[in-house]
Design an enzyme around this catalytic site. Structure first.
Site, PDB file in Angstrom:
ATOM      1  N   ASP A  78       0.861  -1.179   0.000  1.00 47.09           N
ATOM      2  CA  ASP A  78       0.000   0.000   0.000  1.00 47.09           C
ATOM      3  C   ASP A  78       0.901   1.232   0.000  1.00 47.09           C
ATOM      4  O   ASP A  78       2.072   1.161   0.400  1.00 47.09           O
ATOM      5  CB  ASP A  78      -0.886  -0.032   1.248  1.00 47.09           C
ATOM      6  N   ASP A  80      -0.188   5.084   0.847  1.00 48.62           N
ATOM      7  CA  ASP A  80      -0.410   6.130   1.832  1.00 48.62           C
ATOM      8  C   ASP A  80      -0.232   5.639   3.264  1.00 48.62           C
ATOM      9  O   ASP A  80      -0.925   4.723   3.726  1.00 48.62           O
ATOM     10  CB  ASP A  80      -1.818   6.705   1.675  1.00 48.62           C
TER      11      ASP A  80
END
Length: 325
Positions: A78, A80
Protein backbone atom coordinates in the site's frame (compact mmCIF):
# COMPACT_ATOMS: atom_id res chain seq x y z
CA UNK A 1 -1.56 5.20 -19.92
CA UNK A 2 -3.00 3.89 -23.14
CA UNK A 3 -6.28 5.43 -24.23
CA UNK A 4 -9.32 3.41 -23.22
CA UNK A 5 -12.47 2.86 -25.24
CA UNK A 6 -15.44 4.74 -23.91
CA UNK A 7 -17.59 2.17 -22.07
CA UNK A 8 -21.36 2.08 -21.99
CA UNK A 9 -22.21 4.02 -18.84
CA UNK A 10 -25.13 1.99 -17.58
CA UNK A 11 -25.66 1.82 -13.85
CA UNK A 12 -23.37 -0.87 -12.43
CA UNK A 13 -23.58 -2.72 -9.14
CA UNK A 14 -20.93 -2.19 -6.47
CA UNK A 15 -19.48 -5.62 -7.21
CA UNK A 16 -19.29 -4.90 -10.93
CA UNK A 17 -17.54 -1.59 -10.33
CA UNK A 18 -15.10 -3.24 -7.94
CA UNK A 19 -14.21 -5.98 -10.42
CA UNK A 20 -13.98 -3.50 -13.29
CA UNK A 21 -11.62 -1.26 -11.30
CA UNK A 22 -9.44 -4.22 -10.37
CA UNK A 23 -9.26 -5.59 -13.90
CA UNK A 24 -8.50 -2.14 -15.37
CA UNK A 25 -5.70 -1.56 -12.84
CA UNK A 26 -4.21 -5.00 -13.50
CA UNK A 27 -4.38 -4.51 -17.28
CA UNK A 28 -2.68 -1.11 -17.03
CA UNK A 29 0.03 -2.41 -14.68
CA UNK A 30 0.73 -5.54 -16.71
CA UNK A 31 0.83 -3.57 -19.98
CA UNK A 32 3.15 -0.93 -18.52
CA UNK A 33 5.68 -3.53 -17.38
CA UNK A 34 5.54 -5.23 -20.77
CA UNK A 35 5.99 -1.90 -22.57
CA UNK A 36 8.96 -0.98 -20.38
CA UNK A 37 10.58 -4.31 -21.17
CA UNK A 38 11.07 -4.98 -17.46
CA UNK A 39 12.36 -8.36 -16.39
CA UNK A 40 9.91 -10.44 -14.35
CA UNK A 41 12.25 -10.26 -11.36
CA UNK A 42 13.99 -6.98 -10.54
CA UNK A 43 16.50 -7.96 -7.88
CA UNK A 44 19.47 -10.35 -7.79
CA UNK A 45 18.56 -13.71 -6.29
CA UNK A 46 20.61 -14.91 -3.36
CA UNK A 47 20.94 -18.64 -3.35
CA UNK A 48 22.25 -18.75 0.20
CA UNK A 49 19.07 -17.18 1.54
CA UNK A 50 18.28 -13.74 2.96
CA UNK A 51 19.02 -13.03 6.65
CA UNK A 52 16.26 -11.76 8.90
CA UNK A 53 15.55 -11.32 12.56
CA UNK A 54 13.39 -13.97 14.20
CA UNK A 55 11.59 -12.01 16.93
CA UNK A 56 10.17 -15.04 18.72
CA UNK A 57 13.53 -16.74 19.13
CA UNK A 58 15.51 -13.52 19.46
CA UNK A 59 18.09 -14.59 16.89
CA UNK A 60 18.87 -14.67 13.20
CA UNK A 61 17.67 -17.13 10.61
CA UNK A 62 17.84 -17.50 6.85
CA UNK A 63 15.40 -17.95 4.03
CA UNK A 64 15.53 -21.36 2.39
CA UNK A 65 17.48 -21.25 -0.91
CA UNK A 66 14.26 -22.02 -2.83
CA UNK A 67 12.81 -18.67 -1.74
CA UNK A 68 15.34 -16.68 -3.76
CA UNK A 69 13.94 -15.61 -7.09
CA UNK A 70 10.67 -17.53 -6.65
CA UNK A 71 8.81 -16.71 -9.89
CA UNK A 72 5.44 -17.20 -8.20
CA UNK A 73 6.13 -14.91 -5.23
CA UNK A 74 5.70 -11.14 -5.02
CA UNK A 75 5.11 -8.41 -2.44
CA UNK A 76 2.29 -5.85 -2.60
CA UNK A 77 2.72 -2.51 -0.81
CA UNK A 78 0.00 0.00 0.00
CA UNK A 79 1.17 3.59 -0.52
CA UNK A 80 -0.41 6.13 1.83
CA UNK A 81 1.02 5.98 5.36
CA UNK A 82 2.58 2.59 4.59
CA UNK A 83 5.29 3.56 2.13
CA UNK A 84 4.64 7.30 1.98
CA UNK A 85 4.11 9.71 4.88
CA UNK A 86 0.68 11.14 4.14
CA UNK A 87 -1.49 10.64 1.06
CA UNK A 88 -0.18 10.72 -2.52
CA UNK A 89 -3.39 12.19 -3.96
CA UNK A 90 -3.18 15.21 -1.66
CA UNK A 91 0.43 15.92 -2.62
CA UNK A 92 -0.61 15.62 -6.25
CA UNK A 93 -3.51 17.99 -5.59
CA UNK A 94 -1.17 20.62 -4.15
CA UNK A 95 1.10 20.17 -7.16
CA UNK A 96 -1.83 20.79 -9.50
CA UNK A 97 -2.77 23.89 -7.53
CA UNK A 98 0.72 25.34 -7.93
CA UNK A 99 0.24 24.88 -11.66
CA UNK A 100 -3.07 26.77 -11.46
CA UNK A 101 -5.31 23.81 -12.16
CA UNK A 102 -7.79 24.88 -9.46
CA UNK A 103 -8.77 27.44 -6.80
CA UNK A 104 -7.74 28.57 -3.30
CA UNK A 105 -10.89 26.95 -1.90
CA UNK A 106 -9.94 23.62 -3.43
CA UNK A 107 -6.43 23.74 -1.99
CA UNK A 108 -7.75 24.68 1.46
CA UNK A 109 -9.89 21.54 1.40
CA UNK A 110 -6.89 19.46 0.29
CA UNK A 111 -4.78 20.85 3.14
CA UNK A 112 -7.49 20.15 5.71
CA UNK A 113 -7.96 16.59 4.48
CA UNK A 114 -4.22 15.96 4.53
CA UNK A 115 -3.93 17.35 8.07
CA UNK A 116 -6.81 15.12 9.20
CA UNK A 117 -5.16 12.10 7.62
CA UNK A 118 -1.79 12.77 9.26
CA UNK A 119 -3.42 13.42 12.66
CA UNK A 120 -5.66 10.35 12.71
CA UNK A 121 -3.46 8.00 10.67
CA UNK A 122 -6.51 6.69 8.80
CA UNK A 123 -8.46 7.48 5.67
CA UNK A 124 -11.83 9.21 5.85
CA UNK A 125 -14.14 7.89 3.08
CA UNK A 126 -15.86 11.25 2.76
CA UNK A 127 -12.57 13.08 2.29
CA UNK A 128 -11.40 10.50 -0.24
CA UNK A 129 -14.63 10.85 -2.21
CA UNK A 130 -14.32 14.66 -2.23
CA UNK A 131 -10.71 14.43 -3.38
CA UNK A 132 -11.74 12.03 -6.13
CA UNK A 133 -14.56 14.28 -7.39
CA UNK A 134 -12.32 17.34 -7.31
CA UNK A 135 -9.51 15.55 -9.14
CA UNK A 136 -11.79 14.16 -11.85
CA UNK A 137 -13.30 17.57 -12.48
CA UNK A 138 -9.85 19.11 -12.70
CA UNK A 139 -8.37 16.64 -15.18
CA UNK A 140 -11.40 16.36 -17.48
CA UNK A 141 -10.28 17.54 -20.91
CA UNK A 142 -6.59 17.47 -19.94
CA UNK A 143 -4.01 15.28 -21.66
CA UNK A 144 -2.67 12.14 -19.97
CA UNK A 145 0.90 13.03 -20.97
CA UNK A 146 0.64 16.39 -19.18
CA UNK A 147 -0.47 14.78 -15.92
CA UNK A 148 2.40 12.28 -16.09
CA UNK A 149 4.89 15.16 -16.33
CA UNK A 150 3.29 16.83 -13.30
CA UNK A 151 3.40 13.57 -11.34
CA UNK A 152 7.14 13.32 -12.02
CA UNK A 153 7.68 16.86 -10.78
CA UNK A 154 5.56 16.37 -7.64
CA UNK A 155 7.48 13.22 -6.74
CA UNK A 156 10.78 15.07 -7.03
CA UNK A 157 9.56 18.18 -5.18
CA UNK A 158 7.59 16.55 -2.36
CA UNK A 159 7.14 12.78 -2.21
CA UNK A 160 10.78 11.70 -2.51
CA UNK A 161 11.48 13.17 0.93
CA UNK A 162 8.45 11.53 2.54
CA UNK A 163 9.17 7.84 1.95
CA UNK A 164 9.32 5.83 5.16
CA UNK A 165 12.91 4.48 5.31
CA UNK A 166 11.83 1.31 7.10
CA UNK A 167 9.22 0.36 4.51
CA UNK A 168 11.59 1.33 1.70
CA UNK A 169 14.12 -1.10 3.17
CA UNK A 170 11.51 -3.86 3.19
CA UNK A 171 10.88 -3.25 -0.51
CA UNK A 172 14.60 -3.55 -1.11
CA UNK A 173 14.79 -6.82 0.80
CA UNK A 174 12.20 -8.36 -1.51
CA UNK A 175 14.08 -7.10 -4.53
CA UNK A 176 17.36 -8.47 -3.21
CA UNK A 177 15.66 -11.82 -2.75
CA UNK A 178 14.72 -11.74 -6.43
CA UNK A 179 11.02 -11.15 -5.82
CA UNK A 180 8.71 -8.78 -7.69
CA UNK A 181 7.29 -5.79 -5.79
CA UNK A 182 4.10 -3.92 -6.64
CA UNK A 183 2.66 -0.67 -5.33
CA UNK A 184 -1.12 -0.83 -4.73
CA UNK A 185 -2.87 2.50 -4.20
CA UNK A 186 -6.05 4.50 -4.73
CA UNK A 187 -3.90 7.25 -6.25
CA UNK A 188 -4.08 7.68 -10.04
CA UNK A 189 -2.31 5.01 -12.05
CA UNK A 190 -0.01 7.65 -13.55
CA UNK A 191 1.22 8.78 -10.12
CA UNK A 192 1.45 5.20 -8.83
CA UNK A 193 3.67 4.13 -11.72
CA UNK A 194 6.09 7.00 -11.13
CA UNK A 195 6.39 6.32 -7.40
CA UNK A 196 6.99 2.63 -8.08
CA UNK A 197 9.54 3.33 -10.81
CA UNK A 198 11.51 5.77 -8.65
CA UNK A 199 11.69 3.17 -5.87
CA UNK A 200 12.86 0.45 -8.22
CA UNK A 201 9.66 -1.55 -7.85
CA UNK A 202 8.34 -3.85 -10.57
CA UNK A 203 5.17 -1.84 -11.20
CA UNK A 204 2.03 -0.34 -9.73
CA UNK A 205 -1.70 -0.86 -9.42
CA UNK A 206 -3.64 2.41 -9.19
CA UNK A 207 -6.99 4.01 -9.96
CA UNK A 208 -7.60 4.13 -13.71
CA UNK A 209 -9.23 7.25 -15.15
CA UNK A 210 -11.00 6.88 -18.48
CA UNK A 211 -9.23 8.53 -21.41
CA UNK A 212 -10.12 8.78 -25.08
CA UNK A 213 -7.40 9.66 -27.60
CA UNK A 214 -5.05 10.56 -24.75
CA UNK A 215 -7.52 12.99 -23.10
CA UNK A 216 -9.30 12.43 -19.77
CA UNK A 217 -13.08 12.23 -19.91
CA UNK A 218 -13.59 13.03 -16.21
CA UNK A 219 -14.82 9.51 -15.40
CA UNK A 220 -13.21 6.53 -13.72
CA UNK A 221 -13.03 2.98 -15.04
CA UNK A 222 -15.05 1.26 -12.35
CA UNK A 223 -14.28 3.01 -9.06
CA UNK A 224 -11.25 4.17 -7.02
CA UNK A 225 -8.82 1.37 -6.20
CA UNK A 226 -9.78 1.25 -2.55
CA UNK A 227 -10.74 -1.52 -0.13
CA UNK A 228 -12.15 -4.54 -1.98
CA UNK A 229 -11.08 -3.05 -5.32
CA UNK A 230 -7.44 -3.41 -4.26
CA UNK A 231 -7.97 -7.08 -3.54
CA UNK A 232 -9.66 -7.48 -6.94
CA UNK A 233 -6.68 -5.81 -8.63
CA UNK A 234 -4.13 -7.99 -6.82
CA UNK A 235 -6.09 -11.12 -7.74
CA UNK A 236 -6.35 -10.02 -11.38
CA UNK A 237 -2.65 -9.15 -11.58
CA UNK A 238 -1.70 -12.50 -10.03
CA UNK A 239 -3.50 -14.25 -12.91
CA UNK A 240 -1.67 -12.17 -15.50
CA UNK A 241 1.74 -12.50 -13.85
CA UNK A 242 1.51 -16.17 -12.88
CA UNK A 243 1.73 -15.48 -9.14
CA UNK A 244 0.69 -17.85 -6.36
CA UNK A 245 -1.01 -15.60 -3.78
CA UNK A 246 -0.30 -18.03 -0.94
CA UNK A 247 3.40 -17.36 -1.55
CA UNK A 248 2.95 -13.59 -1.71
CA UNK A 249 3.15 -10.88 0.95
CA UNK A 250 1.17 -7.67 1.38
CA UNK A 251 1.74 -4.59 3.53
CA UNK A 252 -0.71 -1.90 4.65
CA UNK A 253 -1.56 0.55 7.43
CA UNK A 254 -5.34 0.64 6.98
CA UNK A 255 -8.22 -1.60 8.00
CA UNK A 256 -9.68 -0.75 4.59
CA UNK A 257 -7.00 -3.05 3.16
CA UNK A 258 -7.96 -6.13 5.17
CA UNK A 259 -9.39 -7.70 1.97
CA UNK A 260 -5.99 -7.36 0.27
CA UNK A 261 -4.04 -8.51 3.33
CA UNK A 262 -6.31 -11.52 3.76
CA UNK A 263 -5.77 -12.51 0.14
CA UNK A 264 -2.08 -13.36 0.50
CA UNK A 265 -0.23 -15.99 2.49
CA UNK A 266 1.92 -13.46 4.33
CA UNK A 267 0.14 -10.26 5.47
CA UNK A 268 2.12 -7.56 7.28
CA UNK A 269 0.92 -4.43 9.03
CA UNK A 270 2.85 -1.13 8.86
CA UNK A 271 1.92 2.00 10.86
CA UNK A 272 -1.57 0.57 11.54
CA UNK A 273 -4.76 2.39 12.38
CA UNK A 274 -6.54 1.20 15.52
CA UNK A 275 -8.91 -1.19 13.76
CA UNK A 276 -6.15 -2.85 11.76
CA UNK A 277 -3.90 -3.21 14.82
CA UNK A 278 -6.75 -4.95 16.62
CA UNK A 279 -7.42 -7.21 13.64
CA UNK A 280 -3.72 -8.03 13.25
CA UNK A 281 -3.48 -9.01 16.90
CA UNK A 282 -6.44 -11.34 16.53
CA UNK A 283 -5.05 -12.90 13.34
CA UNK A 284 -1.45 -13.17 14.47
CA UNK A 285 -0.11 -10.84 11.77
CA UNK A 286 3.22 -9.09 12.22
CA UNK A 287 3.06 -5.37 13.02
CA UNK A 288 5.68 -2.66 12.70
CA UNK A 289 5.22 1.05 13.43
CA UNK A 290 7.78 3.40 11.88
CA UNK A 291 6.04 6.53 13.14
CA UNK A 292 7.72 6.52 16.56
CA UNK A 293 10.69 4.93 18.28
CA UNK A 294 8.54 2.43 20.13
CA UNK A 295 8.89 -1.22 19.30
CA UNK A 296 6.41 -2.97 17.08
CA UNK A 297 3.40 -4.53 18.72
CA UNK A 298 4.15 -8.12 19.64
CA UNK A 299 1.84 -10.34 17.67
CA UNK A 300 2.19 -13.93 16.59
CA UNK A 301 4.70 -14.65 13.85
CA UNK A 302 3.35 -16.91 11.10
CA UNK A 303 5.53 -19.40 9.28
CA UNK A 304 7.75 -17.55 6.82
CA UNK A 305 7.41 -20.01 3.95
CA UNK A 306 10.37 -18.30 2.36
CA UNK A 307 8.77 -14.95 1.60
CA UNK A 308 7.31 -13.79 4.90
CA UNK A 309 10.64 -14.05 6.65
CA UNK A 310 12.23 -11.57 4.31
CA UNK A 311 9.44 -9.10 4.89
CA UNK A 312 9.31 -9.53 8.65
CA UNK A 313 12.94 -8.68 9.37
CA UNK A 314 12.57 -5.04 10.26
CA UNK A 315 15.90 -4.83 12.08
CA UNK A 316 17.77 -6.35 9.17
CA UNK A 317 15.84 -4.15 6.76
CA UNK A 318 16.88 -0.99 8.58
CA UNK A 319 20.50 -2.14 8.61
CA UNK A 320 20.35 -2.69 4.85
CA UNK A 321 18.81 0.75 4.35
CA UNK A 322 21.53 2.51 6.35
CA UNK A 323 24.22 0.60 4.51
CA UNK A 324 22.87 1.72 1.11
CA UNK A 325 22.69 5.42 1.96
Amino acid sequence: MAALRRPTHRKRSVTERTVLAGEAAADAAHSAVAADGSAPVTGPARRRGLPFLDREKGGRAELPPAAAGDPQAAAFFDCDNTLLQGAAIFYLGLGLYKRQYFTHRDVARFVWQQAWFRLHGAEDPGHMAEAQDTALGIVAGKRVDDLEVICEEVFEDVMAGKIWPGTRALVQMHLDAGQRTWLVTAAPQEAARIIARRLGMTGALGTVAEAVDGVYTGRLVGEPLHGPAKAAAVRALARREGLELERCAAYSDSSNDIPMLSLVGHPYVINPDTALRRHARAEGWRVRDFRTGRKAAKVGIPAAAGLGAAAGGTAAAMALYRKRR
